[in-house]
Design an enzyme around this catalytic site. Sequence first.
Site, PDB file in Angstrom:
ATOM      1  N   CYS A 135       0.832  -1.202   0.000  1.00  0.00           N
ATOM      2  CA  CYS A 135       0.000   0.000   0.000  1.00  0.00           C
ATOM      3  C   CYS A 135       0.864   1.249   0.000  1.00  0.00           C
ATOM      4  CB  CYS A 135      -0.925   0.011   1.213  1.00  0.00           C
ATOM      5  SG  CYS A 135      -1.928   1.501   1.367  1.00  0.00           S
ATOM      6  N   CYS A 138      -0.587   4.126   2.103  1.00  0.00           N
ATOM      7  CA  CYS A 138      -0.443   3.918   3.543  1.00  0.00           C
ATOM      8  C   CYS A 138       0.985   4.184   4.027  1.00  0.00           C
ATOM      9  CB  CYS A 138      -0.805   2.486   3.915  1.00  0.00           C
ATOM     10  SG  CYS A 138      -2.381   1.902   3.301  1.00  0.00           S
ATOM     11  N   ASP A 139       1.966   3.719   3.266  1.00  0.00           N
ATOM     12  CA  ASP A 139       3.325   3.627   3.800  1.00  0.00           C
ATOM     13  C   ASP A 139       4.386   4.470   3.109  1.00  0.00           C
ATOM     14  OD1 ASP A 139       2.366   1.778   5.621  1.00  0.00           O
ATOM     15  OD2 ASP A 139       2.792   0.062   4.331  1.00  0.00           O
TER      16      ASP A 139
END
Length: 313
Positions: A135, A138-139
């Site tokens: 992701c 997300c990261d």
Amino acid sequence: MSKIYDVIVLGAGPAGLAAGLYAGRSRLDTLIIEKGQDGGQIAITNEIENYPGQILEGESGPSLIARMTEQAKKFGAERVSDVIKSVELDGDVKKLVGNKGEYLAKAVIIATGAFPRPIGCKNEAQYVGKGISFCATCDAAFFEDFEVYVVGGGDAAVEEAMYLTKFARKVTIIHRRDELRAAKSIQEKAFKNPKLNFMWDTVVDEVDGDEILSKMIVKNTKTGELTTVEADPEDGMFGLFGFIGLLPNSKLFDGIIDMENGYIKTDDNMHTNLPGVYAAGDIRVKSLRQVVTAAADGAIAAMQAEHYIANLK
């Protein structure tokens, strides 16, 4: 006795939310059950450029899903956060059993979607969350000014690699072939990005490191040659993102619903082999898995469920 809903929608991605919206607007008593965050795969996608009529340039997955969620809520769809453990889908009343209780409905729309396919290298599980991610949205921030590698060559891989260039100082796409599979318009942008590099005819064979990912062995798909890639000593780590396709989230329905390679078989109207049970979105056998096709599936499934319920004795 548990309440009997007209429709239970299992999953709150684009397909499930569209189904909830259409069922709610049809005045069906509707329940949406979702085990995690709304949006499925689209919730972890930064940019969307191919959804018709999007409101803002540079639309993000989370912002689009937020509006879909509010629409479904506006038209009366109830919500429950739960993990369904077993299902009984025969008969006029279907039963779904979750951690929090039992749910009954006259019709069920399965929109459980799919999840990222693992990279498939040795020691992969050991470094998920410690350098390996699926992701970018997300990261990405965790890898600001680090080197990052992206495995894959399709639309998602290339788009997420371009997103990662906003954070990482260098991004390298690792692809098992000698050309990308992404749409030409996406490729054109990628090849113009000065921070994007390409490692052709290559797969990741093994990952390693002390606590966090700092080394990998890659293999040339044509020659079999192995090459070791190590993190810059000053960094001590690098990021590895996998975008090589999806696996259907269908284990719950094994032996209950007809499938093909783990995807649920439906006709053009989203009917499964069981009366009153429909599948929509990435979970079903189809040629294109996109937000627009998922939303269309959900709308069709809801309208078919309405017809089915109207004809019940």
